[in-house]
Write an enzyme that holds these catalytic residues in place. Sequence first.
Site, PDB file in Angstrom:
ATOM      1  N   GLY A 131      -4.040   4.165  -4.503  1.00  0.00           N
ATOM      2  CA  GLY A 131      -4.088   5.060  -3.354  1.00  0.00           C
ATOM      3  C   GLY A 131      -3.039   4.610  -2.355  1.00  0.00           C
ATOM      4  N   ILE A 159      -6.840  15.305  -5.395  1.00  0.00           N
ATOM      5  CA  ILE A 159      -5.788  16.300  -5.201  1.00  0.00           C
ATOM      6  C   ILE A 159      -6.315  17.473  -4.369  1.00  0.00           C
ATOM      7  CG2 ILE A 159      -4.070  17.768  -6.342  1.00  0.00           C
ATOM      8  CD1 ILE A 159      -3.809  14.597  -6.617  1.00  0.00           C
ATOM      9  N   GLY A 244       4.343  15.230   6.438  1.00  0.00           N
ATOM     10  CA  GLY A 244       2.928  15.555   6.278  1.00  0.00           C
ATOM     11  C   GLY A 244       2.084  14.901   7.357  1.00  0.00           C
ATOM     12  N   GLY A 345     -26.277  14.934  22.517  1.00  0.00           N
ATOM     13  CA  GLY A 345     -27.588  14.360  22.202  1.00  0.00           C
ATOM     14  C   GLY A 345     -28.105  14.890  20.870  1.00  0.00           C
ATOM     15  N   GLY A 346     -29.380  15.271  20.845  1.00  0.00           N
ATOM     16  CA  GLY A 346     -29.989  15.771  19.600  1.00  0.00           C
ATOM     17  C   GLY A 346     -29.229  16.963  19.036  1.00  0.00           C
ATOM     18  N   GLU A 369      -3.211  10.914   3.567  1.00  0.00           N
ATOM     19  CA  GLU A 369      -1.775  10.794   3.894  1.00  0.00           C
ATOM     20  C   GLU A 369      -1.451   9.429   4.510  1.00  0.00           C
ATOM     21  OE1 GLU A 369       0.389  14.212   4.968  1.00  0.00           O
ATOM     22  OE2 GLU A 369      -1.085  15.580   4.098  1.00  0.00           O
ATOM     23  N   GLY A 370      -2.174   8.408   4.051  1.00  0.00           N
ATOM     24  CA  GLY A 370      -1.975   7.039   4.526  1.00  0.00           C
ATOM     25  C   GLY A 370      -3.039   6.668   5.533  1.00  0.00           C
ATOM     26  N   THR A 371      -3.829   5.637   5.218  1.00  0.00           N
ATOM     27  CA  THR A 371      -4.902   5.210   6.122  1.00  0.00           C
ATOM     28  C   THR A 371      -4.314   4.686   7.441  1.00  0.00           C
ATOM     29  OG1 THR A 371      -4.773   2.971   5.249  1.00  0.00           O
ATOM     30  CG2 THR A 371      -6.346   4.443   4.165  1.00  0.00           C
TER      31      THR A 371
HETATM   32  N1  CAA Z   1      11.451   7.585   3.607  1.00  0.00           N
HETATM   33  C1  CAA Z   1      12.432   7.263   2.729  1.00  0.00           C
HETATM   34  N2  CAA Z   1      12.399   6.158   1.953  1.00  0.00           N
HETATM   35  C2  CAA Z   1      11.326   5.362   2.069  1.00  0.00           C
HETATM   36  C3  CAA Z   1      10.257   5.629   2.962  1.00  0.00           C
HETATM   37  C4  CAA Z   1      10.370   6.788   3.759  1.00  0.00           C
HETATM   38  N3  CAA Z   1       9.400   7.110   4.635  1.00  0.00           N
HETATM   39  N4  CAA Z   1       9.338   4.645   2.847  1.00  0.00           N
HETATM   40  C5  CAA Z   1       9.781   3.778   1.929  1.00  0.00           C
HETATM   41  N5  CAA Z   1      10.987   4.227   1.457  1.00  0.00           N
HETATM   42  C6  CAA Z   1      11.848   3.546   0.484  1.00  0.00           C
HETATM   43  C7  CAA Z   1      12.139   2.107   0.923  1.00  0.00           C
HETATM   44  O1  CAA Z   1      13.260   2.071   1.798  1.00  0.00           O
HETATM   45  C8  CAA Z   1      12.420   1.445  -0.401  1.00  0.00           C
HETATM   46  O2  CAA Z   1      13.742   1.770  -0.805  1.00  0.00           O
HETATM   47  P1  CAA Z   1      14.742   0.643  -1.427  1.00  0.00           P
HETATM   48  O3  CAA Z   1      14.087   0.201  -2.686  1.00  0.00           O
HETATM   49  O4  CAA Z   1      16.007   1.396  -1.644  1.00  0.00           O
HETATM   50  O5  CAA Z   1      14.810  -0.436  -0.396  1.00  0.00           O
HETATM   51  C9  CAA Z   1      11.459   2.147  -1.366  1.00  0.00           C
HETATM   52  O6  CAA Z   1      11.138   3.405  -0.756  1.00  0.00           O
HETATM   53  C10 CAA Z   1      10.185   1.366  -1.587  1.00  0.00           C
HETATM   54  O7  CAA Z   1       9.586   1.171  -0.304  1.00  0.00           O
HETATM   55  P2  CAA Z   1       8.592  -0.010   0.010  1.00  0.00           P
HETATM   56  O8  CAA Z   1       9.127  -1.273  -0.583  1.00  0.00           O
HETATM   57  O9  CAA Z   1       8.292   0.001   1.465  1.00  0.00           O
HETATM   58  O10 CAA Z   1       7.317   0.406  -0.849  1.00  0.00           O
HETATM   59  P3  CAA Z   1       5.863  -0.209  -0.929  1.00  0.00           P
HETATM   60  O11 CAA Z   1       5.445  -0.193  -2.346  1.00  0.00           O
HETATM   61  O12 CAA Z   1       5.779  -1.487  -0.145  1.00  0.00           O
HETATM   62  O13 CAA Z   1       4.949   0.930  -0.216  1.00  0.00           O
HETATM   63  C11 CAA Z   1       3.841   2.009   1.588  1.00  0.00           C
HETATM   64  C12 CAA Z   1       5.101   1.300   1.067  1.00  0.00           C
HETATM   65  C13 CAA Z   1       4.156   2.340   3.040  1.00  0.00           C
HETATM   66  C14 CAA Z   1       2.601   1.169   1.517  1.00  0.00           C
HETATM   67  C15 CAA Z   1       3.637   3.319   0.787  1.00  0.00           C
HETATM   68  O14 CAA Z   1       3.199   3.019  -0.538  1.00  0.00           O
HETATM   69  C16 CAA Z   1       2.623   4.242   1.427  1.00  0.00           C
HETATM   70  O15 CAA Z   1       2.959   4.997   2.328  1.00  0.00           O
HETATM   71  N6  CAA Z   1       1.354   4.236   0.950  1.00  0.00           N
HETATM   72  C17 CAA Z   1       0.376   5.208   1.346  1.00  0.00           C
HETATM   73  C18 CAA Z   1       0.356   6.327   0.385  1.00  0.00           C
HETATM   74  C19 CAA Z   1      -0.210   7.574   0.979  1.00  0.00           C
HETATM   75  O16 CAA Z   1       0.011   7.913   2.123  1.00  0.00           O
HETATM   76  N7  CAA Z   1      -0.927   8.321   0.148  1.00  0.00           N
HETATM   77  C20 CAA Z   1      -1.436   9.567   0.550  1.00  0.00           C
HETATM   78  C21 CAA Z   1      -1.636  10.430  -0.633  1.00  0.00           C
HETATM   79  S1  CAA Z   1      -1.255  12.106  -0.376  1.00  0.00           S
HETATM   80  C22 CAA Z   1      -2.521  12.779   0.446  1.00  0.00           C
HETATM   81  O17 CAA Z   1      -3.361  12.128   1.008  1.00  0.00           O
HETATM   82  C23 CAA Z   1      -2.437  14.249   0.493  1.00  0.00           C
HETATM   83  C24 CAA Z   1      -3.677  14.957   0.786  1.00  0.00           C
HETATM   84  O18 CAA Z   1      -4.697  14.802   0.176  1.00  0.00           O
HETATM   85  C25 CAA Z   1      -3.673  15.946   1.845  1.00  0.00           C
END
Ligand code: CAA
Length: 387
Positions: A131, A159, A244, A345-346, A369-371
């Site tokens: 996730g 999804i 998003g 309240g209630g 969309e990310g905690t």
């Molecule tokens: N824009 C462009 N590039 C980006 C970026 C961004 N916002 N964030 C990271 N990158 C790039 C980095 O620069 C890096 O590039 P290089 O290899 O060229 O240096 C590459 O992507 C890898 O980045 P990280 O090393 O930072 O990756 P990570 O594995 O450490 O993960 C994280 C980073 C922020 C934790 C990411 O995994 C994340 O955002 N996780 C949360 C996922 C999420 O939000 N899921 C939601 C699911 S969708 C949803 O919820 C929809 C719904 O139901 C409505």
Amino acid sequence: MNFNLTEEQQMIQAAARDFAQERILPVAAEHDQSGEFPLENIQAMGELGLMGIEVPEAYGGAGLDTIGYVLAMIEICAADAAHGTIMSVNNSLFCNGILKHGSEAQKDKYVRAVASGAEIGAYALTEPQSGSDASSMKSRAIKSDDGSHYVINSRKSWITSGPHARYLVLFAMTDPDAGANGVSAFIIDSEAEGFSRGKIEPKLGIRASATCEIELDDYKCPVDCLLGAEGEGFKIAMGVLDAGRIGIAAQAVGIAQAAYEASLAYARERKAFGREIGSFQMIQAKIADMKCRLEAARMLTLKAAWVKQRAQATGQRFTVDGSMAKLVASEAAMWISHQAVQIHGGMGYSKEMPVERYFRDAKITEIYEGTSEIQRMVIGRLETGLR
Ligand code: CAA
């Protein structure tokens, strides 16, 4: 600095408000109870331009800006956050990604269909074991020997709109050894062979927005459905989430606004100890804190929308602005809806009033969309330059 809205922004805000009040509000509680997907309303919202607000008119959208999108999301979500969830996935996660990275043919076929409301779009990143750690996905896409298609095997979970989506943007590894740089993005047609839907998630809130598992079993994806280049998928996924998250911030502001307005009305009307409860200092302090947090969240969300808009010309990332807006607005929505239940309240605990729904709906904005923890990590990493 100019806080005035343009004529077009006022128009989309008014159109969204009218639709929300006339068509969504009367059925919101019923859909929340039954969990029924509001397909008719979503199609009507598509006809109004609400499913592709930032999509150029040439591809069937409204051709407006991100501030217009945020204003419309707030109005829709103040009536019902579940409608807003479906709207935000269509706008931000589906159309936005294809508009930014897609070919002309992809935009013409897929963006047009979803922006008009004729079809529903979805975004498939999360998997049962990944996730927050999105790049550790197990989905695999292997190019066929003749180079005409990819064979994709994938299991995605959580999804949003999955049960009704015709098209999905799905992420899978084309080069598992390359980690995040081995992820590619694909446009998937749910009517093609190899696609199936799994378990539907029973949820605490946003219950009318259907959520399910998706499985691809030797799904043949034509090469012209690769979105962007091979290996660019993770950056596409993250860039799309930057946008998003502004939509989710707007959703949180909408929920918070509804909870605040309900509380204000109740505090003015409900009497205890011979006077309106709104005259007690303890209630007034709550109202003051709710109002401050609501307006701070709104400002940060509109600012993020403005930064994203400006980034169209500069190409700069707006990651920190999107994360800050989502973090602050989602925590404000949770806190404000919590206070709203307390003020009622209630009655705040009863399904006779909508505040318990706001409270349940607010929670998801701190998760999807990310905690909040991920938003803090994104902001902290980018601000310090350290990891
Ligand atoms: N824009 C462009 N590039 C980006 C970026 C961004 N916002 N964030 C990271 N990158 C790039 C980095 O620069 C890096 O590039 P290089 O290899 O060229 O240096 C590459 O992507 C890898 O980045 P990280 O090393 O930072 O990756 P990570 O594995 O450490 O993960 C994280 C980073 C922020 C934790 C990411 O995994 C994340 O955002 N996780 C949360 C996922 C999420 O939000 N899921 C939601 C699911 S969708 C949803 O919820 C929809 C719904 O139901 C409505």
